[in-house]
Scaffold this motif. Structure first.
Motif, PDB file in Angstrom:
ATOM      1  N   GLY A 130     -26.285 -14.962 -10.046  1.00 31.76           N
ATOM      2  CA  GLY A 130     -26.241 -15.690 -11.304  1.00 31.76           C
ATOM      3  C   GLY A 130     -25.650 -14.895 -12.443  1.00 31.76           C
ATOM      4  N   CYS A 131     -25.416 -13.610 -12.236  1.00 28.78           N
ATOM      5  CA  CYS A 131     -24.847 -12.745 -13.262  1.00 28.78           C
ATOM      6  C   CYS A 131     -23.392 -12.446 -12.909  1.00 28.78           C
ATOM      7  CB  CYS A 131     -25.660 -11.449 -13.353  1.00 28.78           C
ATOM      8  SG  CYS A 131     -25.199 -10.343 -14.717  1.00 28.78           S
ATOM      9  N   VAL A 132     -22.622 -11.947 -13.884  1.00 28.20           N
ATOM     10  CA  VAL A 132     -21.245 -11.514 -13.636  1.00 28.20           C
ATOM     11  C   VAL A 132     -21.126 -10.054 -14.044  1.00 28.20           C
ATOM     12  CG1 VAL A 132     -20.295 -13.826 -13.947  1.00 28.20           C
ATOM     13  CG2 VAL A 132     -20.449 -12.285 -15.916  1.00 28.20           C
ATOM     14  N   LEU A 133     -20.117  -9.382 -13.488  1.00 31.74           N
ATOM     15  CA  LEU A 133     -19.988  -7.950 -13.700  1.00 31.74           C
ATOM     16  C   LEU A 133     -19.892  -7.578 -15.180  1.00 31.74           C
ATOM     17  CD1 LEU A 133     -17.607  -6.793 -10.814  1.00 31.74           C
ATOM     18  CD2 LEU A 133     -19.935  -6.003 -11.273  1.00 31.74           C
ATOM     19  N   GLY A 134     -19.174  -8.379 -15.945  1.00 31.42           N
ATOM     20  CA  GLY A 134     -19.002  -8.059 -17.360  1.00 31.42           C
ATOM     21  C   GLY A 134     -20.292  -8.076 -18.153  1.00 31.42           C
ATOM     22  N   LEU A 135     -21.264  -8.880 -17.691  1.00 37.25           N
ATOM     23  CA  LEU A 135     -22.535  -8.983 -18.410  1.00 37.25           C
ATOM     24  C   LEU A 135     -23.585  -8.007 -17.896  1.00 37.25           C
ATOM     25  CD1 LEU A 135     -22.986 -12.856 -18.788  1.00 37.25           C
ATOM     26  CD2 LEU A 135     -22.306 -11.211 -20.536  1.00 37.25           C
ATOM     27  N   LEU A 136     -23.318  -7.351 -16.777  1.00 37.55           N
ATOM     28  CA  LEU A 136     -24.327  -6.496 -16.161  1.00 37.55           C
ATOM     29  C   LEU A 136     -24.843  -5.404 -17.106  1.00 37.55           C
ATOM     30  CD1 LEU A 136     -25.994  -5.712 -13.706  1.00 37.55           C
ATOM     31  CD2 LEU A 136     -24.031  -4.424 -12.857  1.00 37.55           C
ATOM     32  N   PRO A 137     -23.978  -4.669 -17.834  1.00 39.73           N
ATOM     33  CA  PRO A 137     -24.509  -3.643 -18.749  1.00 39.73           C
ATOM     34  C   PRO A 137     -25.418  -4.221 -19.830  1.00 39.73           C
ATOM     35  CG  PRO A 137     -22.169  -3.297 -18.365  1.00 39.73           C
ATOM     36  CD  PRO A 137     -22.504  -4.644 -17.794  1.00 39.73           C
ATOM     37  N   LEU A 138     -25.089  -5.409 -20.330  1.00 40.49           N
ATOM     38  CA  LEU A 138     -25.916  -6.030 -21.369  1.00 40.49           C
ATOM     39  C   LEU A 138     -27.270  -6.444 -20.815  1.00 40.49           C
ATOM     40  CD1 LEU A 138     -23.212  -8.278 -23.093  1.00 40.49           C
ATOM     41  CD2 LEU A 138     -24.052  -6.045 -23.846  1.00 40.49           C
ATOM     42  N   VAL A 139     -27.270  -7.046 -19.618  1.00 35.50           N
ATOM     43  CA  VAL A 139     -28.532  -7.450 -18.998  1.00 35.50           C
ATOM     44  C   VAL A 139     -29.391  -6.226 -18.698  1.00 35.50           C
ATOM     45  CG1 VAL A 139     -29.582  -8.551 -16.986  1.00 35.50           C
ATOM     46  CG2 VAL A 139     -27.524  -9.540 -18.014  1.00 35.50           C
ATOM     47  N   ALA A 140     -28.750  -5.177 -18.172  1.00 36.57           N
ATOM     48  CA  ALA A 140     -29.491  -3.956 -17.853  1.00 36.57           C
ATOM     49  C   ALA A 140     -30.069  -3.313 -19.100  1.00 36.57           C
ATOM     50  CB  ALA A 140     -28.581  -2.973 -17.126  1.00 36.57           C
ATOM     51  N   ALA A 141     -29.306  -3.287 -20.190  1.00 37.09           N
ATOM     52  CA  ALA A 141     -29.799  -2.683 -21.434  1.00 37.09           C
ATOM     53  C   ALA A 141     -31.003  -3.451 -21.964  1.00 37.09           C
ATOM     54  CB  ALA A 141     -28.679  -2.661 -22.475  1.00 37.09           C
ATOM     55  N   GLU A 142     -30.928  -4.777 -21.910  1.00 36.65           N
ATOM     56  CA  GLU A 142     -32.048  -5.594 -22.377  1.00 36.65           C
ATOM     57  C   GLU A 142     -33.275  -5.382 -21.495  1.00 36.65           C
ATOM     58  OE1 GLU A 142     -32.913 -10.176 -23.819  1.00 36.65           O
ATOM     59  OE2 GLU A 142     -30.892  -9.511 -23.312  1.00 36.65           O
ATOM     60  N   GLU A 166     -16.669 -11.243 -10.900  1.00 37.60           N
ATOM     61  CA  GLU A 166     -16.173 -10.602 -12.118  1.00 37.60           C
ATOM     62  C   GLU A 166     -16.350 -11.511 -13.324  1.00 37.60           C
ATOM     63  OE1 GLU A 166     -12.212  -9.833 -10.575  1.00 37.60           O
ATOM     64  OE2 GLU A 166     -12.656  -7.674 -10.638  1.00 37.60           O
ATOM     65  N   MET A 167     -16.250 -12.787 -13.097  1.00 42.92           N
ATOM     66  CA  MET A 167     -16.419 -13.771 -14.160  1.00 42.92           C
ATOM     67  C   MET A 167     -17.041 -15.021 -13.558  1.00 42.92           C
ATOM     68  SD  MET A 167     -12.421 -14.866 -14.618  1.00 42.92           S
ATOM     69  CE  MET A 167     -11.958 -13.132 -14.754  1.00 42.92           C
ATOM     70  N   LYS A 168     -17.492 -15.926 -14.414  1.00 42.80           N
ATOM     71  CA  LYS A 168     -18.099 -17.158 -13.935  1.00 42.80           C
ATOM     72  C   LYS A 168     -17.102 -17.942 -13.100  1.00 42.80           C
ATOM     73  CE  LYS A 168     -20.779 -21.175 -15.434  1.00 42.80           C
ATOM     74  NZ  LYS A 168     -21.349 -21.917 -16.599  1.00 42.80           N
ATOM     75  N   LEU A 169     -17.534 -18.361 -11.902  1.00 41.46           N
ATOM     76  CA  LEU A 169     -16.656 -19.063 -10.984  1.00 41.46           C
ATOM     77  C   LEU A 169     -16.557 -20.540 -11.345  1.00 41.46           C
ATOM     78  CD1 LEU A 169     -17.904 -17.499  -7.631  1.00 41.46           C
ATOM     79  CD2 LEU A 169     -15.847 -16.885  -8.904  1.00 41.46           C
ATOM     80  N   GLY A 170     -15.360 -21.091 -11.189  1.00 37.46           N
ATOM     81  CA  GLY A 170     -15.179 -22.509 -11.408  1.00 37.46           C
ATOM     82  C   GLY A 170     -15.831 -23.319 -10.302  1.00 37.46           C
ATOM     83  N   ALA A 171     -15.930 -24.607 -10.535  1.00 40.08           N
ATOM     84  CA  ALA A 171     -16.621 -25.483  -9.580  1.00 40.08           C
ATOM     85  C   ALA A 171     -15.966 -25.455  -8.204  1.00 40.08           C
ATOM     86  CB  ALA A 171     -16.659 -26.908 -10.125  1.00 40.08           C
ATOM     87  N   ASP A 172     -14.656 -25.212  -8.141  1.00 47.16           N
ATOM     88  CA  ASP A 172     -13.944 -25.226  -6.864  1.00 47.16           C
ATOM     89  C   ASP A 172     -13.683 -23.821  -6.338  1.00 47.16           C
ATOM     90  OD1 ASP A 172     -12.242 -24.578  -8.924  1.00 47.16           O
ATOM     91  OD2 ASP A 172     -10.491 -25.569  -8.032  1.00 47.16           O
ATOM     92  N   LYS A 173     -14.342 -22.809  -6.900  1.00 51.30           N
ATOM     93  CA  LYS A 173     -14.122 -21.423  -6.504  1.00 51.30           C
ATOM     94  C   LYS A 173     -15.366 -20.858  -5.829  1.00 51.30           C
ATOM     95  CE  LYS A 173     -10.050 -21.162  -8.515  1.00 51.30           C
ATOM     96  NZ  LYS A 173      -8.796 -20.983  -7.739  1.00 51.30           N
TER      97      LYS A 173
END
Length: 283
Positions: free
Chosen positions: A25-37, A54-61
């Motif tokens: 449910g998380c993406v790589l770019g947000l991992l440092p922010l989630v970990a810090a919180e 790496e980023m939020k996947l589209g519905a067909d991805k």
């Protein structure tokens, strides 16, 4: 469980959890922010499921599969994404990485068998029995190629895990539409003996195998438990293996490894505390 990193961290803190596990449910770019919180709340990020997008996947991805049979480039893309996940999460203190190997496409789709199961049509002579048998037969023909794909991916990732000083864990598949299965998982562990690789011990997933008429032997279950790097504390009813511990039909296992609890987004702190208590009472 709670939707969004802030709500999840608050729920885990209020319930008395000792750490946080992050899934797809998380993406790589947000991992440092989630970990810090999480760390601000006194909760280390213990495990991160890989690969993480790496980023939020589209519905067909979808994410690339480590167990892709026909596409070596896809396997390599999955390995690179797992590597990126391990390196990013290791920097924020994570040391355990459950591996998602991907789905298996069979001649009979899983939703069809699930529909038969819901209508109690999997017994001998029922229409669902033939559908399930066809799926299992097809899965057996694919098993050698699936094992080769898993093996190649693990060979590459073992070096990554060793370099970063972390451990990886195989999620045994709960149905024929996943890989590797419980027996295949144990075979892979034997082949990679001594590597930083174990299992996610999941009684709930094993219960699903039993519900489909493919029970895992006691000896094999015990071998999976002994090889556990982390425990999936989910509960199960029928083919649903994502329930909060104590709300289904599966007994909570002895907690001799870190336990990850999952549940619906409306899980309360009180309900989560009750689930934690199930494991804290284990001898």
């Amino acid at each position: 469980m709670a939707s969004g990193p802030t709500a999840l961290v608050r729920l885990a803190s209020d319930a008395g959890c000792s750490g946080l596990a992050i899934d797809g449910g998380c993406v790589l770019g947000l991992l440092p922010l989630v970990a810090a919180e999480s760390l601000r709340a006194g909760l280390p990020v213990v495990s991160v499921r890989a690969p993480m997008p790496e980023m939020k996947l589209g519905a067909d991805k979808r994410l690339p599969y480590l167990a892709s049979v026909d596409d070596g480039d896809e396997r390599l893309a999955a390995v690179r994404l797992v590597t990126a996940t391990i390196e990013a999460a290791h920097h924020v203190g994570s040391t355990i990485f459950p591996l998602a190997f991907g789905r298996v496409t069979l001649a009979v789709p899983e939703p069809l068998v699930r529909a038969h199961f819901a209508r109690r049509e999997l017994d001998e002579g029922e229409p669902g029995a033939a559908a399930l048998a066809a799926a299992v037969s097809h899965r057996k023909t694919l098993a050698p190629a699936l094992m080769d794909a898993c093996r190649v991916s693990i060979e590459r990732l073992v070096r990554v895990a060793e370099r970063n000083g972390v451990r990886m864990a195989i999620f045994p598949a709960a149905t024929p539409w996943g890989a590797p299965g419980p027996r295949e998982t144990l075979e892979l562990l034997r082949e990679f003996a001594g590597a930083p690789l174990g299992t996610v011990y999941s009684p709930a997933r094993l219960a699903v195998m039993g519900a489909l008429g493919m029970p895992v032997t006691d000896d094999r279950q015990e071998a999976l438990r002994k090889a556990a790097v982390i425990i999936d504390g989910s509960d199960a009813v029928g083919l649903d293996h994502s329930l909060l511990a104590g709300t289904g039909e599966v007994s909570s296992p002895a907690a001799d490894a870190p336990v990850v609890l999952t549940g619906p987004t409306d899980t309360s702190a009180d309900a989560l505390r009750e689930a934690i208590d199930l494991f804290s009472r284990q001898p």
